[in-house]
Design a protein around this motif. Structure first.
Motif, mmCIF file in Angstrom:
data_model
loop_
_atom_site.group_PDB
_atom_site.id
_atom_site.type_symbol
_atom_site.label_atom_id
_atom_site.label_comp_id
_atom_site.label_asym_id
_atom_site.label_seq_id
_atom_site.Cartn_x
_atom_site.Cartn_y
_atom_site.Cartn_z
ATOM 1 N N VAL A 123 0.840 -1.203 0.000
ATOM 2 C CA VAL A 123 0.000 0.000 0.000
ATOM 3 C C VAL A 123 0.875 1.253 0.000
ATOM 4 O O VAL A 123 0.685 2.158 -0.827
ATOM 5 N N TRP A 124 1.844 1.316 0.923
ATOM 6 C CA TRP A 124 2.706 2.500 0.980
ATOM 7 C C TRP A 124 3.494 2.661 -0.314
ATOM 8 O O TRP A 124 3.584 3.770 -0.865
ATOM 9 N N VAL A 125 4.059 1.575 -0.824
ATOM 10 C CA VAL A 125 4.874 1.664 -2.041
ATOM 11 C C VAL A 125 4.004 2.074 -3.233
ATOM 12 O O VAL A 125 4.412 2.868 -4.085
ATOM 13 N N GLY A 126 2.788 1.556 -3.292
ATOM 14 C CA GLY A 126 1.871 1.935 -4.366
ATOM 15 C C GLY A 126 1.625 3.426 -4.396
ATOM 16 O O GLY A 126 1.633 4.065 -5.465
ATOM 17 N N TYR A 127 1.439 4.025 -3.226
ATOM 18 C CA TYR A 127 1.207 5.469 -3.173
ATOM 19 C C TYR A 127 2.450 6.275 -3.530
ATOM 20 O O TYR A 127 2.361 7.319 -4.178
ATOM 21 N N ILE A 128 3.616 5.797 -3.096
ATOM 22 C CA ILE A 128 4.848 6.520 -3.441
ATOM 23 C C ILE A 128 5.024 6.531 -4.957
ATOM 24 O O ILE A 128 5.385 7.561 -5.550
ATOM 25 N N CYS A 129 4.753 5.395 -5.603
ATOM 26 C CA CYS A 129 4.842 5.347 -7.065
ATOM 27 C C CYS A 129 3.806 6.276 -7.707
ATOM 28 O O CYS A 129 4.093 6.957 -8.695
ATOM 29 N N LEU A 130 2.616 6.318 -7.131
ATOM 30 C CA LEU A 130 1.566 7.206 -7.640
ATOM 31 C C LEU A 130 2.005 8.662 -7.538
ATOM 32 O O LEU A 130 1.924 9.418 -8.505
ATOM 33 N N TRP A 131 2.484 9.051 -6.360
ATOM 34 C CA TRP A 131 2.912 10.438 -6.155
ATOM 35 C C TRP A 131 4.096 10.794 -7.058
ATOM 36 O O TRP A 131 4.218 11.922 -7.520
ATOM 37 N N GLY A 132 4.973 9.799 -7.283
ATOM 38 C CA GLY A 132 6.183 10.062 -8.048
ATOM 39 C C GLY A 132 6.004 10.014 -9.552
ATOM 40 O O GLY A 132 6.974 10.169 -10.295
ATOM 41 N N GLY A 133 4.781 9.760 -10.020
ATOM 42 C CA GLY A 133 4.519 9.735 -11.455
ATOM 43 C C GLY A 133 4.728 8.388 -12.106
ATOM 44 O O GLY A 133 4.612 8.266 -13.337
ATOM 45 N N GLN A 134 5.046 7.347 -11.332
ATOM 46 C CA GLN A 134 5.200 5.997 -11.876
ATOM 47 C C GLN A 134 3.823 5.315 -11.861
ATOM 48 O O GLN A 134 3.568 4.408 -11.068
ATOM 49 N N LEU A 135 2.959 5.769 -12.736
ATOM 50 C CA LEU A 135 1.543 5.404 -12.666
ATOM 51 C C LEU A 135 1.309 3.948 -13.023
ATOM 52 O O LEU A 135 0.468 3.268 -12.416
ATOM 53 N N THR A 136 2.008 3.436 -14.031
ATOM 54 C CA THR A 136 1.840 2.037 -14.411
ATOM 55 C C THR A 136 2.283 1.124 -13.279
ATOM 56 O O THR A 136 1.639 0.104 -12.999
ATOM 57 N N LYS A 137 3.381 1.487 -12.594
ATOM 58 C CA LYS A 137 3.855 0.711 -11.448
ATOM 59 C C LYS A 137 2.838 0.757 -10.315
ATOM 60 O O LYS A 137 2.573 -0.258 -9.657
ATOM 61 N N ALA A 138 2.244 1.927 -10.087
ATOM 62 C CA ALA A 138 1.234 2.056 -9.034
ATOM 63 C C ALA A 138 0.036 1.157 -9.333
ATOM 64 O O ALA A 138 -0.483 0.478 -8.442
ATOM 65 N N ARG A 139 -0.408 1.148 -10.599
ATOM 66 C CA ARG A 139 -1.529 0.280 -10.966
ATOM 67 C C ARG A 139 -1.146 -1.187 -10.812
ATOM 68 O O ARG A 139 -1.943 -1.995 -10.318
ATOM 69 N N GLU A 140 0.066 -1.539 -11.207
ATOM 70 C CA GLU A 140 0.524 -2.930 -11.091
ATOM 71 C C GLU A 140 0.511 -3.380 -9.629
ATOM 72 O O GLU A 140 0.054 -4.487 -9.310
ATOM 73 N N ILE A 141 0.974 -2.515 -8.725
ATOM 74 C CA ILE A 141 0.964 -2.864 -7.304
ATOM 75 C C ILE A 141 -0.468 -2.969 -6.796
ATOM 76 O O ILE A 141 -0.803 -3.859 -6.011
ATOM 77 N N GLY A 142 -1.338 -2.075 -7.271
ATOM 78 C CA GLY A 142 -2.747 -2.156 -6.889
ATOM 79 C C GLY A 142 -3.377 -3.462 -7.314
ATOM 80 O O GLY A 142 -4.145 -4.082 -6.552
ATOM 81 N N GLU A 143 -3.057 -3.916 -8.515
ATOM 82 C CA GLU A 143 -3.610 -5.180 -8.995
ATOM 83 C C GLU A 143 -3.027 -6.363 -8.211
ATOM 84 O O GLU A 143 -3.714 -7.351 -7.953
ATOM 85 N N ARG A 144 -1.733 -6.254 -7.827
ATOM 86 C CA ARG A 144 -1.142 -7.308 -7.006
ATOM 87 C C ARG A 144 -1.842 -7.372 -5.644
ATOM 88 O O ARG A 144 -2.134 -8.453 -5.123
ATOM 89 N N LEU A 145 -2.111 -6.193 -5.082
ATOM 90 C CA LEU A 145 -2.840 -6.132 -3.813
ATOM 91 C C LEU A 145 -4.225 -6.745 -3.933
ATOM 92 O O LEU A 145 -4.692 -7.441 -3.031
ATOM 93 N N ARG A 146 -4.899 -6.473 -5.061
ATOM 94 C CA ARG A 146 -6.254 -6.993 -5.249
ATOM 95 C C ARG A 146 -6.250 -8.516 -5.245
ATOM 96 O O ARG A 146 -7.180 -9.142 -4.747
#
Length: 582
Positions: free
Chosen positions: A455-478
């Motif tokens: 969760v924390w890493v997903g948000y850091i990627c989101l804030w940092g502009g690594q949007l595809t990585k953030a979505r990938e982590i979100g899907e892994r979490l799901r």
């Protein structure tokens, strides 16, 4: 030969989910309930929306309507009334309909209708979840923009005796995911098994006289999840999804299907005076066969040894010697029972995720550290609590306390990855994204399946502009937590929005258990603004203002953690499209 009469209509097919089970349990009661629903809910709604009942068979209904909008509105309002009607009934007696709607040409034959339009409606009904509504493409084209609901694309389906693929859409109302937990579980899709051995640890039953001891039995199960997750050879379902079954009579096979796991662990805890009894069993979900079971009657001082034994036995059964050794090598030792009790109380409070409970969590975790000051995992959880509290309060002092606790946890050898993730998030909040990435990479290396880390890493990627990585982590979490509706869908809603996938974003916004987060309502308003759903966007912004009176776009900008100006402007663009001025 007489030419058949044809006309264009919308066709709704419906039947009762689990009707055979209901009839088997109580035939007379089920028939009485069905008749009551027909008389009190369904038939009056048919008349209200100018429908005509053209077919019934047992629990199934076939209804025609003069317009697709009428058919859809009938379906939504009827499902809502049926849900309300079920409220006072025991869970095992509640009746939930599945509904499918199609539009097209039908052949009239006295009192009924025929044709491919009817057949497709019946097939769409099978795609629907209990209590849900699914529509075909022909209905979608006629109702889009005319109804206040989200239409979620379910993709194309191959349907029996239907030529070609059929595209289906789920109708989602704003209240969809305020349903009872049991309905959420029942409606969740069955998941395939992962390639590695997979297991879900259900909350252990509190067999103690005092129901307030739930935190203790929950903590035992959660610790088992944490320890098993240390093995890279195991796929372990996250706590929030396993605990969706808490307090329910569960069918192990259903648990296996809904969570997508081959094995399930269940157990119980009885704590009395200085004694503790723990039972645990490892079950193959598909067959119900017991792979391993044990009961421990011990002095409370032996608790940690019992926990170690349960973990090692389950790991040995699933992944053998290597996986067990991996868990033993990274295990975090516990020495003080009183510190452990305070730690469990702190974690239990944190899971309720309110400001008040987070404050309580901080106090319990500080108490635990007073009794066991060198516990790395307690320092890591305290860092998480301070970081969470800093979000609730917008308090920089809390962020500093979070940094101190996280660094201390790392110094003491935190093996969960949580402390590294907190340090990364704190750097991200400051705009120090290079430093943040160094720490989140370490966090992922240490805790690649730890939901708190992800969760924390997903948000850091989101804030940092690594949007595809953030979505990938979100899907892994799901996948790790398929029944969780807070962290998973918050991250996905934000990531999908910034990727320009507004319908997918709205789907996750609707699934997200927002817990009254003001900025969450602001972001929902932006998403609705991008979709042109202005009235709904204004209502969402109103909810933001209820939580934070006087909140402005200027406040939104000041509280933004985004590295790229374009991402902040993307949110502001949605808000402006919703008519929200600076």
């Amino acid at each position: 030969m007489t030419r058949p009469e044809r006309k264009l209509v919308a066709v709704l097919a419906a039947d009762v989910a689990g009707y055979s089970r209901l009839m088997g349990a109580d035939e007379a009661g089920t028939l009485f309930h069905l008749k009551a629903l027909r008389a009190e809910v369904i038939d009056p709604k048919i008349a209200q929306f100018r429908g005509r009942l053209v077919g019934t068979a047992g629990d199934s209904l076939l209804i025609e309507f003069p317009s697709a909008v009428d058919a859809l509105q009938f379906a939504v309002e009827t499902q809502e009334r049926i849900t309300a009607h079920n409220t006072d009934l025991p869970e095992d007696r509640r009746m939930a309909f599945r509904m499918g709607i199609n539009a097209g040409e039908v052949i009239l034959d006295e009192t009924t209708i025929y044709g491919d339009c009817v057949n497709v409606a019946a097939r769409l009904e099978k795609v629907s979840e209990p209590g849900g509504v699914v529509i075909g493409r022909s209905v979608y084209d006629q109702v889009k923009g005319k109804i206040p609901y989200t239409l979620v694309d379910l993709g194309e389906h191959t349907m029996k005796n239907i030529a070609g693929l059929v595209r289906a859409y789920r109708v989602q109302t704003e209240e969809r995911d305020n349903r009872e937990p049991l309905a959420l579980i029942a409606s969740a899709e069955d998941l395939p098994l992962p390639f590695k051995p997979s297991v879900a640890v259900l909350p252990f039953t509190n067999m103690s006289v005092d129901p307030k001891q739930d935190y203790f039995s929950d903590g035992i199960a959660e610790d088992l999840i944490t320890e098993l997750s240390r093995s890279q050879n195991l796929f372990v379902i996250a706590r929030n999804s396993s605990f969706a079954f808490k307090g329910r009579s569960v069918n192990i096979t259903e648990v296996g299907r809904k969570l997508g796991v081959r094995y399930v662990v269940e157990g119980s805890v009885r704590k009395a005076a200085a004694r503790v009894r723990i039972t645990a069993q490892l079950i193959e979900s598909a067959t119900g066969n017991h792979v391993w079971a044990e009961r421990y009657d011990r002095d409370l001082e032996d608790l940690f040894a019992v926990q170690d034994d349960v973990t090692e036995r389950i790991a040995w059964a699933l992944v053998g010697k290597v996986g067990t050794a991996e868990i033993v090598r990274t295990r975090q030792t516990q020495t003080s029972l009183s510190a452990y009790d305070a730690f469990l109380r702190g974690v239990d409070a944190m899971h309720r995720f309110t400001e008040k409970d987070t404050v309580a969590g901080v106090e319990f975790l500080k108490l635990a550290l007073g009794r066991e000051p060198n516990s790395s995992r307690t320092h890591a959880w305290l860092a998480d609590a301070y970081a969470t509290l800093s979000v609730f309060r917008d308090d920089e002092d809390m962020k500093e306390l979070a940094m101190q606790s996280a660094l201390r946890a790392i110094e003491l050898g935190d093996a969960s990855g949580l402390a590294e993730a907190i340090v990364a998030a704190l750097h991200g909040w400051k705009g120090e994204f290079e430093a943040a990435e160094t720490h989140w990479q370490r966090a992922l290396a240490t805790g690649p399946t730890n939901p708190n880390v992800l969760v924390w890493v997903g948000y850091i990627c989101l804030w940092g502009g690594q949007l595809t990585k953030a979505r990938e982590i979100g899907e892994r979490l799901r996948r790790l937590s398929p029944l969780e509706h807070r962290d998973v869908h918050e991250l996905l809603a934000f990531a999908y929005y910034l990727l320009g996938e507004y319908e997918a974003s709205l789907d996750s916004f609707r699934r997200w258990d927002n817990n009254n987060y003001d900025r969450g309502f602001a972001n929902l308003a932006a998403c609705l603004g991008q979709l042109g759903r202005i009235d709904e966007a204004i209502r969402a912004w109103g909810k933001c203002l209820e939580r934070k009176p006087g909140f402005t776009l200027g406040d939104y900008k000041r509280g933004s953690p985004y590295r790229r100006q374009e991402d902040l402007e993307h949110w502001l663009d949605g808000l402006r499209k919703a008519g929200i001025a600076d």
